[in-house]
Design a protein around this motif. Structure first.
Motif, PDB file in Angstrom:
ATOM      1  N   GLN A 134      35.648   2.162 -31.041  1.00  0.00           N
ATOM      2  CA  GLN A 134      35.817   2.988 -32.241  1.00  0.00           C
ATOM      3  C   GLN A 134      34.820   2.585 -33.329  1.00  0.00           C
ATOM      4  O   GLN A 134      34.279   3.444 -34.020  1.00  0.00           O
ATOM      5  CB  GLN A 134      37.249   2.878 -32.764  1.00  0.00           C
ATOM      6  CG  GLN A 134      38.264   3.570 -31.893  1.00  0.00           C
ATOM      7  CD  GLN A 134      39.693   3.243 -32.311  1.00  0.00           C
ATOM      8  OE1 GLN A 134      40.006   2.133 -32.738  1.00  0.00           O
ATOM      9  NE2 GLN A 134      40.575   4.235 -32.165  1.00  0.00           N
ATOM     10  N   ARG A 135      34.588   1.280 -33.478  1.00  0.00           N
ATOM     11  CA  ARG A 135      33.600   0.823 -34.471  1.00  0.00           C
ATOM     12  C   ARG A 135      32.215   1.346 -34.122  1.00  0.00           C
ATOM     13  O   ARG A 135      31.473   1.789 -35.003  1.00  0.00           O
ATOM     14  CB  ARG A 135      33.590  -0.704 -34.569  1.00  0.00           C
ATOM     15  CG  ARG A 135      34.782  -1.270 -35.299  1.00  0.00           C
ATOM     16  CD  ARG A 135      34.592  -2.731 -35.651  1.00  0.00           C
ATOM     17  NE  ARG A 135      34.359  -3.594 -34.516  1.00  0.00           N
ATOM     18  CZ  ARG A 135      35.318  -4.230 -33.833  1.00  0.00           C
ATOM     19  NH1 ARG A 135      36.589  -4.069 -34.166  1.00  0.00           N
ATOM     20  NH2 ARG A 135      34.998  -5.010 -32.823  1.00  0.00           N
ATOM     21  N   THR A 136      31.868   1.316 -32.840  1.00  0.00           N
ATOM     22  CA  THR A 136      30.564   1.818 -32.407  1.00  0.00           C
ATOM     23  C   THR A 136      30.457   3.319 -32.682  1.00  0.00           C
ATOM     24  O   THR A 136      29.438   3.789 -33.209  1.00  0.00           O
ATOM     25  CB  THR A 136      30.346   1.528 -30.907  1.00  0.00           C
ATOM     26  OG1 THR A 136      30.359   0.113 -30.718  1.00  0.00           O
ATOM     27  CG2 THR A 136      29.030   2.104 -30.406  1.00  0.00           C
ATOM     28  N   ALA A 137      31.497   4.060 -32.341  1.00  0.00           N
ATOM     29  CA  ALA A 137      31.485   5.515 -32.577  1.00  0.00           C
ATOM     30  C   ALA A 137      31.395   5.818 -34.075  1.00  0.00           C
ATOM     31  O   ALA A 137      30.649   6.713 -34.488  1.00  0.00           O
ATOM     32  CB  ALA A 137      32.733   6.158 -31.968  1.00  0.00           C
ATOM     33  N   ALA A 139      30.133   3.851 -36.486  1.00  0.00           N
ATOM     34  CA  ALA A 139      28.794   3.491 -36.965  1.00  0.00           C
ATOM     35  C   ALA A 139      27.752   4.510 -36.503  1.00  0.00           C
ATOM     36  O   ALA A 139      26.894   4.925 -37.296  1.00  0.00           O
ATOM     37  CB  ALA A 139      28.421   2.090 -36.484  1.00  0.00           C
ATOM     38  N   ASP A 140      27.821   4.910 -35.243  1.00  0.00           N
ATOM     39  CA  ASP A 140      26.860   5.890 -34.726  1.00  0.00           C
ATOM     40  C   ASP A 140      27.023   7.241 -35.416  1.00  0.00           C
ATOM     41  O   ASP A 140      26.041   7.851 -35.841  1.00  0.00           O
ATOM     42  CB  ASP A 140      27.018   6.059 -33.214  1.00  0.00           C
ATOM     43  CG  ASP A 140      26.575   4.842 -32.423  1.00  0.00           C
ATOM     44  OD1 ASP A 140      25.930   3.937 -32.998  1.00  0.00           O
ATOM     45  OD2 ASP A 140      26.897   4.788 -31.214  1.00  0.00           O
ATOM     46  N   GLY A 141      28.251   7.710 -35.495  1.00  0.00           N
ATOM     47  CA  GLY A 141      28.500   9.029 -36.070  1.00  0.00           C
ATOM     48  C   GLY A 141      28.158   9.103 -37.546  1.00  0.00           C
ATOM     49  O   GLY A 141      27.433  10.006 -37.991  1.00  0.00           O
ATOM     50  N   GLY A 143      26.326   6.998 -39.177  1.00  0.00           N
ATOM     51  CA  GLY A 143      24.895   6.706 -39.315  1.00  0.00           C
ATOM     52  C   GLY A 143      24.068   7.962 -39.162  1.00  0.00           C
ATOM     53  O   GLY A 143      23.082   8.175 -39.884  1.00  0.00           O
ATOM     54  N   GLU A 144      24.458   8.803 -38.222  1.00  0.00           N
ATOM     55  CA  GLU A 144      23.742  10.069 -38.022  1.00  0.00           C
ATOM     56  C   GLU A 144      23.907  10.995 -39.238  1.00  0.00           C
ATOM     57  O   GLU A 144      22.954  11.639 -39.673  1.00  0.00           O
ATOM     58  CB  GLU A 144      24.260  10.768 -36.761  1.00  0.00           C
ATOM     59  CG  GLU A 144      23.496  12.015 -36.380  1.00  0.00           C
ATOM     60  CD  GLU A 144      22.021  11.780 -36.113  1.00  0.00           C
ATOM     61  OE1 GLU A 144      21.230  12.708 -36.422  1.00  0.00           O
ATOM     62  OE2 GLU A 144      21.646  10.714 -35.597  1.00  0.00           O
ATOM     63  N   LYS A 147      21.663   9.661 -41.956  1.00  0.00           N
ATOM     64  CA  LYS A 147      20.255   9.923 -41.625  1.00  0.00           C
ATOM     65  C   LYS A 147      19.881  11.363 -41.993  1.00  0.00           C
ATOM     66  O   LYS A 147      18.813  11.617 -42.528  1.00  0.00           O
ATOM     67  CB  LYS A 147      20.023   9.693 -40.134  1.00  0.00           C
ATOM     68  CG  LYS A 147      18.667   9.129 -39.802  1.00  0.00           C
ATOM     69  CD  LYS A 147      18.390   8.954 -38.317  1.00  0.00           C
ATOM     70  CE  LYS A 147      19.546   8.409 -37.541  1.00  0.00           C
ATOM     71  NZ  LYS A 147      19.302   8.330 -36.096  1.00  0.00           N
TER      72      LYS A 147
END
Length: 150
Positions: A134-137, A139-141, A143-144, A147
């Protein structure tokens, strides 16, 4: 004119969860920093960014961009930190129009005393609540999203 793409139930759930979580986490962090460190969240983040910067100083424009805040809002926060002796402002040596903000020894001590409580709360409210996936999702989401907005 094209018909709006309304949010479906799952999209609305994601949007409402984002709104609730960001508001509640921000409120708790702001209150903890105010109560325990007598700093606003923005002031704390200024100290963090300056502590990480080479020479513990940054141009005000760089600091404003890193904090995603207006120059006038940052100027107010820097003024408050300067009055407390945590930051000093001065001209950039390579550009007379540029202004540098620099962390003072007192500012570093303030950050070192505020950080443990702040990090413990961030862990309690967000980091430790989520699984690694969940932390990865998150951060990725997010972060996008960031950006695309920068």
């Amino acid at each position: 004119m094209a018909e709006p793409r309304w949010l479906n139930e799952e999209e609305m759930r994601a949007w409402e969860a984002f709104l609730a979580a960001t508001a509640l986490v921000n409120r708790r962090i702001e209150q903890q920093l105010k109560d325990e460190a007598h700093l606003s969240h923005t002031q704390y983040e200024v100290l963090v960014r300056l502590a990480r910067a080479p020479g513990k100083e940054l141009r005000m424009t760089e600091l404003s961009a890193a904090l995603f805040t207006s120059k006038s809002g940052l100027t107010y926060q820097i003024d408050q930190l300067a009055k407390a002796g945590f930051v000093r402002r001065g001209p950039a040596p390579d550009d007379p129009r540029g202004v540098l903000a620099a962390l003072t020894p007192a500012g570093l001590r303030k950050l070192e005393s505020a950080a443990p409580g702040h990090v413990a709360l961030v862990r309690d409210l967000l980091i430790d609540v989520l699984t690694p996936a969940q932390r990865t999702a998150l951060a990725d989401g997010l972060g996008e999203v960031a950006k695309r907005l920068c």
